[in-house]
Each structure stands twice: as C-alpha cells, then as structure tokens.
Design an enzyme around this catalytic site. Structure first.
Site, PDB file in Angstrom:
ATOM      1  N   ASP A  76      50.190  51.605  44.200  1.00  0.00           N
ATOM      2  CA  ASP A  76      49.996  52.052  42.819  1.00  0.00           C
ATOM      3  C   ASP A  76      48.899  53.088  42.614  1.00  0.00           C
ATOM      4  O   ASP A  76      48.830  53.669  41.538  1.00  0.00           O
ATOM      5  CB  ASP A  76      49.730  50.844  41.910  1.00  0.00           C
ATOM      6  CG  ASP A  76      50.172  51.100  40.476  1.00  0.00           C
ATOM      7  OD1 ASP A  76      50.986  52.010  40.260  1.00  0.00           O
ATOM      8  OD2 ASP A  76      49.692  50.403  39.570  1.00  0.00           O
TER       9      ASP A  76
ATOM     10  N   HIS B  85      42.381  50.776  40.829  1.00  0.00           N
ATOM     11  CA  HIS B  85      42.967  52.078  40.513  1.00  0.00           C
ATOM     12  C   HIS B  85      43.211  52.297  39.021  1.00  0.00           C
ATOM     13  O   HIS B  85      43.699  53.371  38.644  1.00  0.00           O
ATOM     14  CB  HIS B  85      44.266  52.274  41.311  1.00  0.00           C
ATOM     15  CG  HIS B  85      45.284  51.202  41.076  1.00  0.00           C
ATOM     16  ND1 HIS B  85      45.311  50.054  41.832  1.00  0.00           N
ATOM     17  CD2 HIS B  85      46.287  51.082  40.186  1.00  0.00           C
ATOM     18  CE1 HIS B  85      46.306  49.280  41.422  1.00  0.00           C
ATOM     19  NE2 HIS B  85      46.909  49.887  40.412  1.00  0.00           N
TER      20      HIS B  85
END
Length: 935
Positions: A44, A330
C-alpha cells in the site's frame, strides 16, 4: 509478513525510523509468538524504494511483495514477464554485496489489491468472486456475487480460471499469487465463512477435474509458499529471475479519470508533522544511547537504586519507540490522514519527545556522577535527572520549541552540559538565551573561548531584556561536555557583540508607529543601498539588495563564482486534483507559477559578529528566511546555513498554494545533445542516492521526487548540495535549477481516500545546509554512473539530523560533584561509520524490563572520492574492510560478549572476541548483540 510495527511509507521515512519500527515489530513477534518473519508484504505505500528490500534482506527475509508502482511500469514488466525479479542495490558491485542485498521481489500485476481489481484484468468479472454479504451493506460486489452451489460451480470455476490464467500469462512460470481481501475486511466473522466456504467449493471442483482444467492445482497458501513454488518451477525451467536496479518513484495511477495522476504531493504534505517526526527521532536516538550506557554502568557498579530508577524509564522508552514507529505508517508521516487523526499522531509524537528528553536528562545525570555518587545515601537517587534541565520549552506540539533564558548572576557561574550523540568529533554552533549580554564562555578545561552575543527579536523588534550567546563547540565523539557561562563586568565584551544593519530597527507600537530608537548594547547601523555581501574566510555571498535573497557564491580558495539565486514562488493547485496525496498544478491558470511575496511587507536585517554573519529577510507572516555563514576554522565555514519559517495563517488564506524555494544556478546539469534534459540526485531514506532524469511529457508533477535528507545537482567540476532536516519533494525542471517544496494548502480532497483537504497548516521551520563543492575526476563505480555524497556532506547531514542535546545544570552541592567530561567511547568511530543506534533490548521473559543486552547498529556511509574532505580529526578504517579502529571499546562499560546478528536481532551470527573486531562493508549496516557485564 514483514513483521514491522507498521507497513512503512517508503518515500518520506528516514533510515533510523524505518529500521527502528522493523526492530520493534520483529522483537515483539519473536518475544510474544516465537516467530521470525520470512517474507515482506508492502502493498500500500505510494511507490516503492530500494531501501526496504535491503533492510528486509538484512533482517533475514528472503522475498517481498509490492503493489503500487506506476501503471506504465506494470505494463513494462508484464510485457517482459518480469513480475518476479531480483531487486539489486545500485551500489552492489561485487558478489558479496549482491549476496547480502539481492531481494527476490514479486510485483502484483494489477492496479490495486482489492478483489475487484486483482483477480485478473477484468474488474466486472472479479466482482463475481467477492462473497462478502454483511446485512445492511449495499456494494457493487454484494449485488454481483452469488454463493457457489452445485448448479453454478462449473460456470464460476471456468470464469475464475480464465482470469487466473490471464494473470499467469504475465509470468514465465505460470504460478499465480492471488490476494483475497481489501481495506477494512474480515471485520465481521460472517465474512470469514463466506469467503472461505465459497472459494473452497471452487478449489475442490477445479482440483477434481484435472482434464478440464489442464492439471491446475489451486488452494489457499502463503507468500512463502509462493516464493518456494516459483523457485522450484524456475529451477525446472533452468531460468533465473531478471535483475533490476533503482526504485519505483514517482507512483502514478490512471484508474480514477483515465488520465495519469502523480502521487508526489505527499512528499511534502504537512511538513510540520514531518519535522515533529524528526524531532522525536533525534531525541529518541540520543535517549537510547545514553540510557543503554547509563543502565549498563549502574549495573556494573551495583548501584541498585539507580538501576531501579532507570528500569522504570524503560516503559517510557518503549512507548516512544512505538509512537515513532506508528508514525512511519504510509498514511501517517505522509500526512494523508484526516485532521483529527493527524492531531492524535502529533500528541503521541509530542509525548514521546517529552519522555525521551526526561530519559536523556536522567541518564546523562547518572553518567556524570562518579561511581561513588551513584547510590550515595546522602544524595538520594530520586533526584536523578532533576538537576539537568532542557534549555527549550514546548507547551504543546503546535508551538515551536522556545528557548528558555538562563539567569547568570554575578559570582554564580552557570554550567551547561552538551551531549554529542555522533561517533565522530563534531563542530557545532551552540545557542543559549540569556537575560544579560555581559557573559563569557569557558570550555571544559576552564579556558575562555570566543563567543558572540546577538539581539533577540520579536517579529521585527529587538527585545531589550533577552539576548542570545553563541559559540563554536568542538565536541568529542559520543561524549558529554561541560561549558561554563560566567557573568562579567558591564560592557567588557563589546567585541563579542553583533553589529546590526537595518533600514528601520526602531520598535513599533501596536498601531505600527515607530517609538524611540532602542538604547541597547548593540551597535546599529543603517543599511546602505545596493547589493549585500556576506563573507567568511572561505566563502563570499552576494545578495540581491532589492529582494534580500542570495544571488551568487564565490569560493575564495579558487576565486570561482557560482551563480546561485534563491527564488520563492508557488504552483496554483488544480482543485480536486491536487491534495494530500496528489500534486497537480492548475492547467487552467494564466501563469504556471504565482507570486506570493509582497514587497510592501519586506524587511531586511543583517547581523554580523565574530562567530557568524547572517541576512534575515521577512515578508510579513508568510515567509522568513535566514542565511548564515560561520567564521570559525573548520567544517562549518565551508557551508551556508539556511532556515526558512513559513506561516500560511488561517484558511482560506493562501488557498490552493504549493510554495517552493528554487535555486537558479549556472551549473550545467543538463544532459542530451543540447544539454536541455536536467538530471539531479536525491537520497532514498538517508541510505543511498538515486539519479533522477527529467521526463518532459509528464509535467512537473511527475518530475517531483522524494528527498529525505539531501539532494544535489552537478556538472563536470561543481556539485551543489542541499541538505534538509525533514523530508520534502524536490525537482530540477530546467538545467541549473534545484527546487524544494516547502508547504502546501489544498482546500479540496483529491479523491484518493482521505476525504478532505489539507488546511491544518502550522508555522513550520525548515533547516537546510547549502554546500558548494569542487569535483575531481570520477573513478570506480562513480565513473559507471553511481553517485555518492561527499564525506563532508554526510558529516553535515548527520549533525543536522541529530543535533547535540543541551542541558542546563541546576542545583547546588550535588551539581558540583558532576564530572566535567564523560566519553562513552575509547576511540572515535571511523569517519564513514555512523552509529545508527545503540538500543537496549527487552528482557525475553519479562518484556517490561530491560535486558543486559543491546542491539548495536553501525552504518558505513558510502562517500564520493571526487570531493576533498573537510572533516577534521577523522580517520577511515585502517584495514580497508570496515573494521573499527583497534582498541575501540565502551569507555564506561565492560562487555561480556559481542555477537554479530541480523539487522533486527533475530538471527545470531558468529561471536567476536571484542568490539573492535566488528566490520562494516561499504554502504551496508552491521548489527551486533552486545551484552554488558554486571556486578
């Protein structure tokens, strides 16, 4: 999989934090589950860098999986059946380096990891195979998918295998790894049954009909099983995966509107949080080192009460580690979470900073006490740390750190203790706030040293009761050093006081009406018309007299002048297309760049003294820039310090504004027949450099790259480097240009998942060093195209990222017992060997207590031999293999054992006879488990 504390971002995270969250996760998994991860899973992050594969390989993992890369890269890999490849480091030039760093990598071939977009190339077909049906939910898959039964199993199996077959055709081995999930899945127990039961029916049917399905074997599995299967299949085919070098930035998707959208905005989004992250990183690293040595020393001397106090701090230390680790996620350090979530992250970071400063204070105090004072009954250890106070105060995370003034009475000298956390000697400018300008500075040996007294400013007015004293501290490697501030007779240090030049230095009242001229200790001169010149014995800087911004740099040693004009401007954001994730200038704007600085709000002030000279330029609240040169002999005089303070104020002010600072130089970094294609270099996570080449057709948004600690442009004879204290985006859009994004405000969401714009901007300070270096001829790997920073750039970057900690000594009799200098190492580390961390491990049985062992991490920072070193008293490894200098040991500790280990400490290696037998190969990180002797 991976086993990190989070799935880390790969663009904006610095090496220290990236490694630390991996260690924290691996240690937890090992201590609680007795498992050592073997496979990476990084599906991701918005683009992928080469650092994570290296760290995973160094931690003992043997394969990793990635997802989000540019759609054109996915097509390129698919056309060549290269979805599985060996990811090789740019610097891996020999067989040993390749063996230590090559990572087998699998790229998921389709856009995103959801079932709809990953079972094959046709999303509408894949919707048939997402069997989640939760009461009350209405989704495209809950309408499309139907349960598998005896009547439809054949039809559905045919449909599914057609998609799987198309996916398999993208790989030479015809083995398919198929994810089965999405964000926010398996949060209802019913979904587990729905997915498992329906897929198992399909698997059973396919496996029981080998003729119809050409001996297909299908079942639930793990990534480890996938990597094992493809290795076996490729061995049978006598094939090896192809090898790739480089990284996968900038990421771009195309599925939203059918046109490219570049994810380069998050490199800069919410820079205040990115700097807060670095503040915790630096404080945590210093706390780890001080704590490890202080605890080991107290145990060695049998100082049980001191040991008990320090052991109580271990819980705080772990909490700070986990807060820093959490923020490497992230959607955290990237600035891509909703405002209330970012607020929660910041509270955790702020608490970590407070806790680690307390740990630093207590540990430093314990180290400064002589052995007899560690557990003295006359001086209770309950006061440990209470006499070493930080010289900065910060009430909330939203406020900039504030220097606390020190009162220095007559006949009562004040002491300050400075901790250098680096393994080499460093030269640092120390700044302390005072109530009086009549003060001198004494070093550790009691000798008076040169200093400078500056005025303190409140906006554009000089304060009459606050002053700043600064001096050059030559700090020993990994040492605590004491300096003394001593009050002297009034006006006896006039030569140390800065001279102030300005057009209007008068103090103004609330209505902006000038008051009487200040009568203070500083000589104030009216600024002359024309350009401004700032110089030391190494550099001469020329500033534009109208804007106040730098124009040119002359190196006195060669007499060569380099044009280097600083400019500030902004890209107007494309509404709904530029946001937290994406960067896209407004294509409909009449001007590609907009002016944001108003001349009528400009103020210029020059301050010059024996230690430093600086030009301060203010454009109202929006921007303040300070450019400094230093006069001390040593490395500081070779660089130019630049600080910017940006304040976007409250929205909707400065809406749809992406503010950048650009350096316009005469450095010829353009390539191609006509030199029109610029190339520049950016670091990857502070670990290595990557060359970037402009691609005209994808616009400025596709040519912005992440920078974590440094970037540079160069031609055949010069290199201009910009070192930064936190991550941001950078570009070189025209030959000779180098620009960095400082701040962004976008009122609207960019439709990538956050659901809101970015309007919670804070007053943000960006700290930079500008280095201009002469280049010699390239040789070795550099002649082949792999570029490295200079040793000087590494030295200055380390000092910027890990500033020394300053404590003010309070208290009377007990303070008098403190040792004036404490060195933690017997010898400096080689000057290209960076002490990444010295991290106390948790007790494997009672995890809330510290063990007698620590994980020592050393990084060999590869450096260019094309640039002369300006790093004094610093030797490279004598044996050429990266061994530490003979006799290197912890000065305050005795070691029971030293054992090489994998990066995160899970896989022990060979035992070494002593610390100085540790060797670090170029560009790599060596880890060792060091166990300390106790009484």
């Amino acid at each position: 999989m991976t086993g990190g504390w989070v799935m880390t971002d790969e663009a904006t995270v610095h090496l220290y934090a990236m490694v630390d969250q991996l260690i924290e996760g691996h240690q937890w998994v090992k201590n609680n589950l007795n498992i050592a991860p073997t496979t990476g899973w990084s599906i991701d992050p918005f683009g992928h860098g080469a650092t994570v594969p290296y760290l995973l390989k160094a931690s003992g993992l043997n394969g990793t999986i990635i997802q989000r890369i540019h759609y054109a890269w996915k097509q390129w890999l698919a056309q060549r059946q290269m979805g599985d490849f060996i990811w090789r480091q740019n610097w891996a030039g020999d067989e040993d380096a390749m063996k230590a760093s090559d990572m087998l990598t699998h790229n998921q071939p389709f856009d995103i990891y959801s079932i709809k977009h990953s079972c094959g190339p046709h999303p509408q077909v894949c919707l048939n195979f997402d069997f989640r049906k939760v009461p009350g939910e209405y989704t495209d898959y809950s309408v499309k998918a139907v349960p598998i039964d005896d009547k439809n199993v054949r039809e559905k199996a045919d449909l599914l295998l057609e998609q799987y077959g198309r996916t398999g055709s993208l790989f030479p081995h015809n083995v398919v790894l198929m994810p089965l999930g999405d964000d926010f899945r398996y949060d209802h127990d019913i979904e587990w049954d729905q997915q498992y039961i329906n897929y198992q029916k399909l698997f059973d049917y396919i496996n029981s009909n080998p003729t119809r399905y050409q001996n297909t074997q299908i079942g639930f599995g793990t990534p480890s099983q996938y990597f094992k299967a493809i290795q076996e299949r490729m061995d049978q085919m006598d094939m090896q995966p192809h090898t790739l070098k480089g990284d996968f930035f900038v990421y771009s998707d195309i599925f939203s509107e059918g046109r490219p959208a570049y994810w380069s905005g998050y490199f800069t989004t919410r820079p205040y949080w990115k700097q807060l992250d670095r503040d915790l990183e630096a404080s945590l690293r210093s706390a780890e080192i001080l704590y490890t040595v202080a605890l080991g020393r107290a145990r060695m001397h049998g100082a049980n009460r001191t040991v008990q106090l320090l052991e109580r701090d271990f819980e705080r230390l772990v909490r700070a580690r986990r807060s820093l680790g959490l923020f490497q996620h992230h959607d955290a350090i990237t600035g891509t979470s909703k405002a209330f979530v970012m607020h929660d992250y910041a509270l955790k970071l702020f608490e970590g900073i407070q806790d680690t400063m307390t740990i630093q204070s207590r540990s430093a105090h314990a180290l400064l006490l002589p052995p007899a004072g560690l557990d003295s009954p006359e001086k209770p250890t309950a006061k440990l740390g209470q006499i070493l106070l930080s010289d900065t105060d910060r009430e909330t995370y939203e406020q900039q750190p504030r220097k606390v003034p020190i009162l220095v009475p007559h006949n009562e000298p004040r002491r300050v203790v400075i901790f250098n956390s680096l393994g080499q000697q460093r030269q640092e400018i120390v700044r302390v706030r005072l109530f009086s300008p009549d003060v001198r500075v004494l070093d550790t040996n009691g000798a008076t040293i040169p200093c400078q007294v500056n005025p303190v400013w409140n906006a554009s007015s000089m304060l009459q009761d606050r002053f700043e004293i600064l001096w050059v501290a030559d700090l020993q490697p990994l040492a605590l050093s004491t300096y003394v501030l001593e009050r002297i007779a009034v006006n006896t240090n006039l030569p140390t006081r800065a001279v102030v030049y300005c057009s209007d230095c008068t103090k103004k009242d609330k209505e902006g009406i000038p008051e009487a001229s200040p009568e203070g200790p500083f000589e104030i001169r009216k600024m002359q018309a024309g350009d401004i010149q700032l110089e030391n014995h190494k550099l001469k800087l020329l500033f534009d007299g109208r804007t106040g911004f730098l124009r040119a740099i002359t190196k006195k040693g060669t007499g060569r002048t380099t044009q280097c004009a600083i400019q500030f401007a902004a890209y107007p954001s494309a509404q709904f297309h530029s946001g937290a994730y994406l960067f896209m200038p407004d294509p409909n704007s009449r001007e590609p760049e907009k002016e944001v600085l108003q001349d009528d709000s400009q103020e210029i002030v020059i301050m010059s003294g024996p230690i430093s000279s600086e030009v301060v330029v203010r454009y109202g609240k929006l921007l303040t820039i300070v450019v400094r040169v230093f006069h001390a002999t040593g490395p500081l005089s070779e660089g130019i310090s630049i600080d910017t303070l940006v304040d976007f104020d409250s929205p909707p002010k400065n809406r749809e504004t992406e503010l950048f600072m650009r350096l316009v130089t005469d450095i010829s970094n353009g390539q191609g027949p006509d030199g029109s294609v610029p190339e520049f270099y950016t670091d990857l996570n502070g670990f290595q450099m990557q060359k970037r080449v402009k691609v005209e057709r994808i616009g400025i948004e596709g040519n912005y790259f992440p920078v974590t600690s440094m970037t540079y442009i160069q031609d055949g004879g010069r290199r201009l480097s910009l070192l930064m204290g936190h991550s941001m985006g950078a570009a070189s859009w025209q030959p000779g240009w180098l620009e960095v994004m400082l701040e962004r405000r976008t009122l609207y969401d960019d439709s990538r998942g956050m659901g809101e714009g970015v309007v919670d901007n804070k007053r943000t300070t960006t700290r930079l060093w500008l280095l201009l270096e002469e280049l010699g001829a390239a040789s070795g790997s550099e002649a082949e195209g792999y570029s490295r920073p200079s040793l000087f750039a590494h030295h200055m970057s380390n000092a910027l990222l890990y500033p020394s900690t300053l404590f003010v000594v309070e208290g009377g009799e007990q303070a008098g017992e403190l040792r004036r200098r404490v060195a933690l190492l017997s010898r400096p580390l080689p000057c290209d060997t960076h002490l990444l961390n010295l991290r106390t491990l948790a007790d494997p049985v009672y995890a809330q207590f510290p063990a007698a062992s620590a994980l020592l991490l050393l990084q060999r920072q590869g450096h260019s031999c094309r640039v002369a070193s300006h790093v004094p008293q610093c030797g490279l490894s004598a044996d050429g293999h990266g061994r530490l200098h003979p006799g290197t040991a912890f000065a305050e500790l005795q070691l029971r054992s030293v054992r090489e280990t994998s990066l995160t400490g899970l896989h022990p290696g060979r035992r070494l006879p002593a610390l100085d037998h540790l060797a670090v190969r170029p560009m790599q990180i060596t880890a060792a488990n060091v166990t300390f002797s106790t009484l």
